[in-house]
Design an enzyme around this catalytic site. Structure first.
Site, PDB file in Angstrom:
ATOM      1  N   ASP A  11       0.860  -1.184   0.000  1.00 43.03           N
ATOM      2  CA  ASP A  11       0.000   0.000   0.000  1.00 43.03           C
ATOM      3  C   ASP A  11       0.893   1.230   0.000  1.00 43.03           C
ATOM      4  O   ASP A  11       1.940   1.243   0.660  1.00 43.03           O
ATOM      5  CB  ASP A  11      -0.923   0.033   1.219  1.00 43.03           C
ATOM      6  CG  ASP A  11      -1.959   1.150   1.098  1.00 43.03           C
ATOM      7  OD1 ASP A  11      -3.007   0.917   0.468  1.00 43.03           O
ATOM      8  OD2 ASP A  11      -1.701   2.257   1.612  1.00 43.03           O
ATOM      9  N   GLU A  13       0.918   5.733  -0.061  1.00 46.44           N
ATOM     10  CA  GLU A  13       0.238   7.023   0.007  1.00 46.44           C
ATOM     11  C   GLU A  13       0.973   7.953  -0.945  1.00 46.44           C
ATOM     12  O   GLU A  13       2.191   7.826  -1.141  1.00 46.44           O
ATOM     13  CB  GLU A  13       0.251   7.580   1.433  1.00 46.44           C
ATOM     14  CG  GLU A  13      -0.374   6.663   2.477  1.00 46.44           C
ATOM     15  CD  GLU A  13      -1.824   6.302   2.191  1.00 46.44           C
ATOM     16  OE1 GLU A  13      -2.529   7.122   1.556  1.00 46.44           O
ATOM     17  OE2 GLU A  13      -2.254   5.203   2.584  1.00 46.44           O
ATOM     18  N   HIS A 149      -5.636   4.998   5.945  1.00 42.22           N
ATOM     19  CA  HIS A 149      -4.924   5.868   5.015  1.00 42.22           C
ATOM     20  C   HIS A 149      -3.473   6.098   5.432  1.00 42.22           C
ATOM     21  O   HIS A 149      -2.869   7.099   5.037  1.00 42.22           O
ATOM     22  CB  HIS A 149      -5.656   7.203   4.808  1.00 42.22           C
ATOM     23  CG  HIS A 149      -7.002   7.040   4.175  1.00 42.22           C
ATOM     24  ND1 HIS A 149      -7.166   6.534   2.900  1.00 42.22           N
ATOM     25  CD2 HIS A 149      -8.245   7.286   4.643  1.00 42.22           C
ATOM     26  CE1 HIS A 149      -8.460   6.496   2.611  1.00 42.22           C
ATOM     27  NE2 HIS A 149      -9.134   6.936   3.650  1.00 42.22           N
ATOM     28  N   ASP A 154      -2.983   0.009   6.162  1.00 41.81           N
ATOM     29  CA  ASP A 154      -3.842  -0.438   5.062  1.00 41.81           C
ATOM     30  C   ASP A 154      -3.313  -1.720   4.425  1.00 41.81           C
ATOM     31  O   ASP A 154      -4.094  -2.576   3.981  1.00 41.81           O
ATOM     32  CB  ASP A 154      -3.962   0.660   4.005  1.00 41.81           C
ATOM     33  CG  ASP A 154      -4.937   1.761   4.426  1.00 41.81           C
ATOM     34  OD1 ASP A 154      -5.555   1.619   5.502  1.00 41.81           O
ATOM     35  OD2 ASP A 154      -5.071   2.756   3.690  1.00 41.81           O
TER      36      ASP A 154
END
Length: 465
Positions: A11, A13, A149, A154
């Site tokens: 994951d 960001e 997030h 995540d």
């Protein structure tokens, strides 16, 4: 595959939603062997650009937090080593995977992994849920997540989702099908393996299907060669069956540029005439504009069927895919040069044409303009209609890697060819002409360039004086 590296759940960001424009701010990786987590990794990443306030509100990651964080190139080796040999898993895998591919591309490295999307897997294994977003699935299954997030949190939640999916009956076959890009191994041509397909690059280019005799039976183009080839072999239509029956090997040429891929595909289909290709085989369009002089010496134009007999008997100026496109082009020239609508056969008349009464024709059809005066403009129309482009220019697009650009040359109103050059060389016409891969300018070639320029207005155009 070694134990502990069956799946790499990832994951990230980011600073925004477009991999080509935005950057990664955090990454989390969980290694999962199908039964338990064997390793974890997380790190903030300095994106070397500003993090928008809206993104900070969503993720909690601020510019101050990433200021002293490692840059992507400092973590690249760790990411490669942790994901190597594993299936790359993410919730909406295309997003995370494309961001990582783009970051590696900036470093001159091709990042390629087998992929599994837990959104698609969840839809198959847990049908009928109102939403398959990660947040809603976390809520539905009651997973405990400390920080939504944030990358590692995540990634751990996605791992729990994957584990739950793997516990369901028949999930193994669904996972295999998704990892194999929808291809059932029984549908592959003889002597071809999934591994061969997985080794094809996920780049823009042209691919060739060969039969046992090494003859090319199909040519295609794609912005993701591997994905498109996989779609062919997953295709259950008669065309898919024909491809599986005939194909014994695959070759490809990476172009980087979609425009170059389109032009090369069109050229290769006409050159090789592969039996499975139906479209783009014709080297001519069905309609044409021809020119002739009437009994009074006026240059006239007409739209006709572009047959072999017509090409022998008439002065063919230009070719078009449809009657409407040919008439549209001719009518545009008529308006610009105030030609007679009767002498262009757009609105035939035995006397003064309709546009003469509107004062849009100077009266050649009514005996008020001499053939000599009229033909000055008609000759200009003749020259204009012979060329699709009325100026010489270069189109500079992305190349096959970060060190080069692709260049397409249009000169004398026609496509001349393409080449791959460095940024500096791409603006030197002498070098371009020397390195150019010359190509035949078929009627549809100009349409490909026109359509690309219309669809991609940001493409760099260098006009040649």
């Amino acid at each position: 595959m070694s134990k502990g590296k069956k799946y790499a759940i990832v994951d990230i960001e980011t600073t925004g939603g477009r991999a080509s424009r935005h950057r990664i701010t955090e990454i989390g990786i969980v290694l999962f062997d199908g039964e338990q987590i064997t390793d974890k990794f997380e790190s903030l990443i300095n994106p070397e650009c500003n993090i928008p306030a809206g993104i900070t509100r969503l993720t909690g990651i601020t510019n101050e937090m990433v200021k002293a964080a490692p840059r992507f190139h400092e973590l690249a080796r760790t990411i490669v080593e942790m994901t190597e040999g594993a299936v790359f898993v993410a919730h909406n895998v295309r997003f995370d995977y494309e961001f990582l591919r783009e970051e590696f591309k900036r470093l001159g490295y091709t990042f390629s992994r087998r992929k599994l999307c837990t959104v698609r897997l969840s839809r198959k294994v847990f049908p009928g849920l109102p939403s398959y977003s990660l947040g809603n699935l976390i809520k539905h299954f009651g997973f405990v997540v400390d920080a939504r997030h944030r990358a590692l949190a995540d990634a751990v939640a996605t791992t729990e989702l994957l584990e739950k999916a793997l516990q369901q009956q028949d999930t193994a076959s669904e996972v295999k099908l998704l990892v194999n890009m929808g291809i059932k191994e029984t549908r592959l041509p003889k002597n071809m393996s999934i591994e061969q397909i997985q080794n094809i690059p996920e780049e823009t280019g042209v691919y060739y299907f060969h039969n046992q005799q090494r003859d090319v039976v199909y040519v295609g183009k794609s912005n993701n060669i591997r994905k498109r080839i996989a779609q062919h072999f997953a295709d259950t239509t008669s065309k898919g069956a024909e491809i599986r029956k005939q194909v014994a090997d695959i070759t490809y040429e990476v172009t980087g540029s979609e425009l170059v891929a389109l032009l090369l595909e069109s050229q290769e289909i006409k050159r090789l005439l592969p039996p499975i290709n139906r479209a783009q085989r014709g080297r001519r369009f069905s309609y044409a504009i021809n020119s002739y002089y009437d009994k009074n010496g006026y240059r006239c134009f007409n739209v006709i069927r572009n047959t072999a007999q017509a090409r022998k008997e008439h002065d063919i100026i230009s070719e078009y895919p449809s009657m409407s496109s040919a008439k549209g082009r001719l009518n545009y020239v008529r308006q610009q040069l105030e030609l007679c609508s009767s002498m262009t056969n757009l609105f035939p008349s035995r006397s003064a044409c309709f546009h003469f009464h509107l004062k849009q024709c100077r009266g050649s059809c009514a005996g008020q303009e001499s053939a000599e005066a009229y033909n000055e403009r008609a000759d200009m129309a003749y020259t204009y209609l012979r060329t699709v482009f009325d100026e010489d220019f270069l189109l500079i697009d992305v190349g096959r890697n970060n060190e080069e650009k692709s260049v397409v040359l249009v000169r004398d109103g026609k496509y001349q060819g393409f080449g791959f050059l460095s940024e500096e060389e791409a603006h030197d016409i002498n070098t371009i002409e020397r390195e150019l891969r010359t190509c035949v300018a078929y009627p549809d070639t100009s349409r490909i360039i026109q359509r690309f320029m219309s669809d991609k207005p940001a493409v760099k155009v260098v006009r040649l004086g």
